[in-house]
Design an enzyme around this catalytic site. Structure first.
Site, PDB file in Angstrom:
ATOM      1  N   LEU A  21      35.504  25.163  49.199  1.00 26.86           N
ATOM      2  CA  LEU A  21      36.482  25.835  48.335  1.00 26.86           C
ATOM      3  C   LEU A  21      37.868  25.319  48.710  1.00 26.86           C
ATOM      4  CD1 LEU A  21      37.561  28.077  46.448  1.00 26.86           C
ATOM      5  CD2 LEU A  21      37.381  29.652  48.383  1.00 26.86           C
ATOM      6  N   CYS A  22      38.566  24.780  47.738  1.00 31.69           N
ATOM      7  CA  CYS A  22      39.884  24.217  48.047  1.00 31.69           C
ATOM      8  C   CYS A  22      40.798  24.280  46.825  1.00 31.69           C
ATOM      9  CB  CYS A  22      39.707  22.757  48.487  1.00 31.69           C
ATOM     10  SG  CYS A  22      41.262  21.989  48.980  1.00 31.69           S
TER      11      CYS A  22
ATOM     12  N   LYS B 272      47.738  31.972  43.446  1.00 26.18           N
ATOM     13  CA  LYS B 272      47.772  32.200  41.986  1.00 26.18           C
ATOM     14  C   LYS B 272      46.429  32.684  41.477  1.00 26.18           C
ATOM     15  CE  LYS B 272      51.292  28.643  41.191  1.00 26.18           C
ATOM     16  NZ  LYS B 272      52.387  29.601  41.397  1.00 26.18           N
ATOM     17  N   ARG B 273      45.592  33.161  42.377  1.00 25.53           N
ATOM     18  CA  ARG B 273      44.282  33.731  42.051  1.00 25.53           C
ATOM     19  C   ARG B 273      43.314  32.708  41.468  1.00 25.53           C
ATOM     20  NH1 ARG B 273      44.586  37.737  45.286  1.00 25.53           N
ATOM     21  NH2 ARG B 273      42.744  38.679  44.323  1.00 25.53           N
ATOM     22  N   LEU B 274      43.525  31.441  41.841  1.00 28.02           N
ATOM     23  CA  LEU B 274      42.558  30.427  41.402  1.00 28.02           C
ATOM     24  C   LEU B 274      41.249  30.530  42.199  1.00 28.02           C
ATOM     25  CD1 LEU B 274      44.502  27.108  40.749  1.00 28.02           C
ATOM     26  CD2 LEU B 274      42.734  28.079  39.286  1.00 28.02           C
ATOM     27  N   ALA B 275      41.366  30.912  43.488  1.00 30.83           N
ATOM     28  CA  ALA B 275      40.154  30.997  44.318  1.00 30.83           C
ATOM     29  C   ALA B 275      39.147  31.996  43.718  1.00 30.83           C
ATOM     30  CB  ALA B 275      40.519  31.351  45.760  1.00 30.83           C
TER      31      ALA B 275
ATOM     32  N   LEU C  59      27.880  23.736  57.099  1.00 31.08           N
ATOM     33  CA  LEU C  59      28.767  22.596  57.371  1.00 31.08           C
ATOM     34  C   LEU C  59      30.218  23.033  57.321  1.00 31.08           C
ATOM     35  CD1 LEU C  59      27.026  19.884  55.194  1.00 31.08           C
ATOM     36  CD2 LEU C  59      26.471  20.662  57.492  1.00 31.08           C
TER      37      LEU C  59
END
Ligand SMILES: CC(C)(COP(=O)(O)OP(=O)(O)OC[C@H]1O[C@@H](n2cnc3c(N)ncnc32)[C@H](O)[C@@H]1OP(=O)(O)O)[C@@H](O)C(=O)NCCC(=O)NCCS
Length: 456
Positions: free
Chosen positions: A174-175, A183-186, A456
């Site tokens: 996740l990046c 900005k609440r993209l995650a 990983l």
């Protein structure tokens, strides 16, 4: 083990890098203590995950109401300047873009001196195991320029949790681009990968993070073993402890030049079936483990087609009389690029991966006599694996307090890192799994752990 008393502890570690990403944690707090109340998790409080104070009455899935037909069929709406993309990791263009995004925007230290040096082989290994799906390699691009600004991935990873088999995926990488953080993209990426996984009738996911989220099923600590102390010192990764000299540190961390275990050799393709049997019997020792098929063993542990620039290195022990393989041990390699250092461009980093030994088969960590034998065996195996790692230019060897690692971490001079890794299972309720730390939650425990899966 305090920072001062442990001469082997690198000054900066991967664990530290993860730690820096974590929300502020008090030193005396338990590593899995919630940094904020459940109500403040605006996204996670809407998801099927247990809250911090919830008591586990019975283990199992949380939300069982959905079917692939009732799941949203279209991608989630996204801001008009962006678009969803599915990365084609067979294409150089997409591989390069993923490399650039993770290189510039994934985990790094405060001074931005070290970056993960991902390679094509690493992505092929980590993101294309048996049953991989391209639509689980999810990116977000800027519509006008095509620039990749966010990524999340899922790969198949079926689990056994306390005897119960669960179809599952592993979510990783996740990046979000640094300039587009907060900005609440995650949450959007997490919802989108969940949707695409749910469409395949899969409802559970395994993931890990340095950040404390609701609610870890386990928490492990990193251990770091310098193999090339001088170099780690020169790049600022290790410090010189008081009352030590450079020469004494080198002497303390020097390993033999050749493995000592009788019958030790590289794993070959012909060993896949035996290693599979060992793997599968061994994982009974743990509360949470990954189910692997023979093809999975070929990919994850043997390394499949990759023989040049290998990411995964596996060794077996063959009984000299019976010719039976009795043990295997593996590590994977993910170096750091070192920026702004006149002498060194890279640090070789290995991570202990899966292992098994007939010494512990069919036994539990309650069997004290067997634990002593296993401790001795694992110490030899890991020591020899580190000698092999040194031969392929590894400078530091990392292992978590998971699996049975606490049987050898202290004796083999692994220093406890500052960072912790929290494990999560999405949409699943289970009571806490032992992460191999002692009752203070800050030192390694002494008798293994319940965590048998390596992320990983
Ligand atoms: C992790 C990362 C994607 C979060 O993005 P962000 O822009 O900081 O956060 P957003 O505003 O989009 O979203 C915040 C929400 O995501 C959650 N979140 C943050 N990091 C998370 C993680 N690693 N896993 C799951 N959820 C996470 C937050 O808790 C918050 O949800 P909440 O309101 O319920 O608390 C971003 O910081 C990043 O790319 N970091 C570098 C790479 C990295 O650390 N990846 C994770 C490795 S484990």
């Amino acid at each position: 083990m305090s920072d001062q008393s442990d001469p082997n502890k690198p000054k900066k570690t991967i664990a530290d890098l993860f730690q820096q990403l974590a929300l502020a944690q008090e030193e005396e707090q338990s590593p899995a203590a919630p940094p904020k109340p459940m109500e403040s998790y605006k996204f996670w409080k809407t998801q099927p995950v247990p809250s911090f104070d919830e008591k586990v009455e019975s283990e199992g899935p949380i939300d069982t109401s959905k079917t692939p037909e009732t799941v949203r069929q279209e991608p989630y709406p996204i801001h008009s300047s962006f678009e969803w993309t599915t990365l084609d990791l067979e294409s150089d263009h997409d591989l390069d873009q993923l490399y650039e995004l993770l290189y510039d925007h994934y985990v790094e230290d405060h001074d931005a001196t070290f970056r993960f040096a991902y390679s094509r082989n690493f992505f092929n290994w980590a993101l294309k195991p048996t049953g991989w799906r391209q639509d689980w390699h999810i990116g977000v691009r800027v519509k006008d320029t095509g620039r990749l600004i966010a990524f999340i991935s899922g790969v198949p990873c079926d689990l056994t949790i306390r005897g119960r088999d669960i179809k599952s995926v592993e979510i990783n990488f996740l990046c979000v681009h640094k300039q587009l953080r907060s900005k609440r993209l995650a949450p959007l990426l997490i919802k989108e990968v969940t949707r695409r996984v749910n469409l395949q009738n899969i409802w559970q996911a395994l993931y890990s993070s340095g950040t404390v989220l609701p609610r870890p099923v386990s928490t492990c600590r990193y251990g770091h073993r310098p193999l090339n102390w001088s170099k780690l010192y020169e790049v600022g990764f290790s410090s010189l402890p008081p009352n030590e000299t450079k020469a004494s540190m080198v002497a303390k961390t020097t390993l033999g030049s050749e493995p000592k275990t009788k019958g030790w050799r590289k794993m070959e393709e012909k060993d896949i079936s035996t290693v599979w049997k060992l793997y599968d019997a061994w994982r009974d020792r743990y509360d949470i483990s990954q189910i692997m098929t023979k093809d999975d063993i070929k990919h994850w542990i043997y390394g499949g087609h990759q023989q040049d620039g290998k990411v995964i290195h596996t060794f077996v022990v063959e009984d000299e009389e019976t010719k039976e393989v009795t043990d295997y041990i593996s590590f994977y390699v993910l170096p750091f690029t070192v920026l702004q250092n006149p002498k060194h461009k890279q640090i070789g980093i290995a991570y202990l991966y899966y292992y098994a030994s007939t010494v512990g088969l069919g036994k539990t960590n309650k069997d004290e006599e067997n634990q002593e034998l296993l401790k001795k065996r694992l110490k030899s195996l890991v020591n020899d694996a580190m000698i092999e790692a040194k031969k392929v230019d590894i400078d530091v060897f990392n292992a978590l307090s998971s699996q049975d690692n606490t049987l050898f971490l202290d004796d083999l001079k692994f220093g406890a890192g500052d960072g912790f890794l929290n494990y999560y299972v999405f949409n699943y309720r289970t009571s806490h799994i032992d992460g191999g730390m002692d009752e203070t939650d800050h030192d390694f425990g002494k008798n293994g752990s319940g965590v048998g899966v390596v992320l990983l």
